[in-house]
Enzyme design. Structure first.
Site, short mmCIF file in Angstrom:
data_model
loop_
_atom_site.label_atom_id
_atom_site.label_comp_id
_atom_site.label_asym_id
_atom_site.label_seq_id
_atom_site.Cartn_x
_atom_site.Cartn_y
_atom_site.Cartn_z
N ASP A 70 0.93 -1.20 0.21
CA ASP A 70 0.02 0.09 -0.12
C ASP A 70 1.05 1.48 0.03
O ASP A 70 1.85 0.96 0.94
CB ASP A 70 -0.87 -0.34 1.15
CG ASP A 70 -1.92 1.06 0.97
OD1 ASP A 70 -2.33 1.48 0.73
OD2 ASP A 70 -2.17 1.54 2.74
N HIS A 103 3.23 2.80 -8.70
CA HIS A 103 3.12 1.48 -9.52
C HIS A 103 4.49 1.36 -10.26
O HIS A 103 4.70 0.10 -9.42
CB HIS A 103 1.50 1.57 -10.20
CG HIS A 103 0.42 2.07 -9.74
ND1 HIS A 103 0.25 1.26 -8.39
CD2 HIS A 103 -0.82 2.45 -10.02
CE1 HIS A 103 -1.38 1.98 -7.95
NE2 HIS A 103 -1.78 2.82 -9.30
N LEU A 162 11.37 -20.21 -3.05
CA LEU A 162 10.48 -19.55 -2.88
C LEU A 162 9.23 -19.73 -3.19
O LEU A 162 9.19 -19.78 -4.73
CB LEU A 162 11.02 -18.24 -3.12
CG LEU A 162 9.90 -17.59 -2.60
CD1 LEU A 162 9.51 -17.05 -0.90
CD2 LEU A 162 10.63 -15.93 -2.58
#
Length: 243
Positions: free
Chosen positions: A20, A37, A131
């Site tokens: 956020d 962004h 991962l």
């Protein structure tokens, strides 16, 4: 939070992050939201690498919520373009580094070319073990829970399952995260203190850490600090504490 550049104590098996603050980061610099962004993609890259280096097995990142479809059409277009860019530019590097990519969410609302790129990326990286990177796209936890309830109701209606056999485990097996462990730690950036329809079922006993850092500025040190905070918690799961 302040801390050193290394962590001590047990690593969480699964870290979830609500990314956020992209818009506020851009606004503070007099830039369009798209710039925030774009800068946020760099933070994604840093965080994935940090999680892999630290040895965290699962990392889930909230990329685009079901509610985000309500944003202005131009911003949605820019976000989808950035998603295409990420899928084109990052998958080879993720694969080289042993990262397995999975995407959860409602793919029916995504463009066909994006869905194809996601499917190819998931297939390419399916055997990787360094991962597990889970990206939540067009995702909403309430919608996920409703979908699970609908599938269970259909099984009951068609005689494959009796109501007495519905358990927490059987319900969880119908969620999008059916083969992913629940998050131990959920981090939200930008100072907001809510989980915004993200992994509601899965976060029943998750430790929540809220940091003031805006997502584009998030670094490995921020992740390490969150893990240190996690290790200071007494995780009781309803039992008597040990501290």
């Amino acid at each position: 939070m302040q801390g050193t550049s290394t962590t001590t104590g047990a690593l969480p098996r699964h870290v979830a992050i609500i990314m956020d603050g992209n818009g506020r980061w851009a606004k503070a610099r007099g830039l369009p939201r798209t710039a925030g962004h774009r800068k946020g993609i760099e933070a994604v890259r840093r965080t994935v690498e940090a999680a892999r280096e630290l040895g965290i097995p699962y990392l889930t990142m909230f990329g685009f919520s079901s509610e985000n479809w309500r944003r202005p059409e131009g911003e949605i277009f820019d976000l989808m373009q950035l998603l295409r860019f990420y899928l084109r530019s990052e998958i080879a590097e993720l694969h080289k580094n042993g990262v397995r990519l999975r995407v959860i969410g409602d793919r029916s609302r995504l463009s066909a070319d994006i869905v194809t790129m996601i499917e190819k990326a998931e297939e390419l990286t399916s055997g990787n073990q360094a991962l597990n990177l889970v990206i939540a796209l067009s995702y909403g936890a309430r919608q996920e829970i409703v979908g699970a309830a609908r599938r269970i109701a259909r099984d009951v209606l068609e005689g494959r399952l009796s109501p007495e056999d519905i358990t927490e485990e059987s319900f969880a097996a119908n969620l999008l995260t059916r083969d992913i462990p629940d998050p131990d730690l959920l981090v939200r950036t930008s100072g907001e203190q809510r989980i915004s329809n993200f992994l509601l079922w899965q976060s029943a006993y998750t430790e929540l850490v809220f940091v003031d850092t805006l997502w584009p500025d998030f670094t490995k040190r921020d992740l390490e600090d969150a893990i240190r905070e996690f290790n200071q918690r007494d995780r009781r799961y309803g039992a008597v504490g040990t501290r």
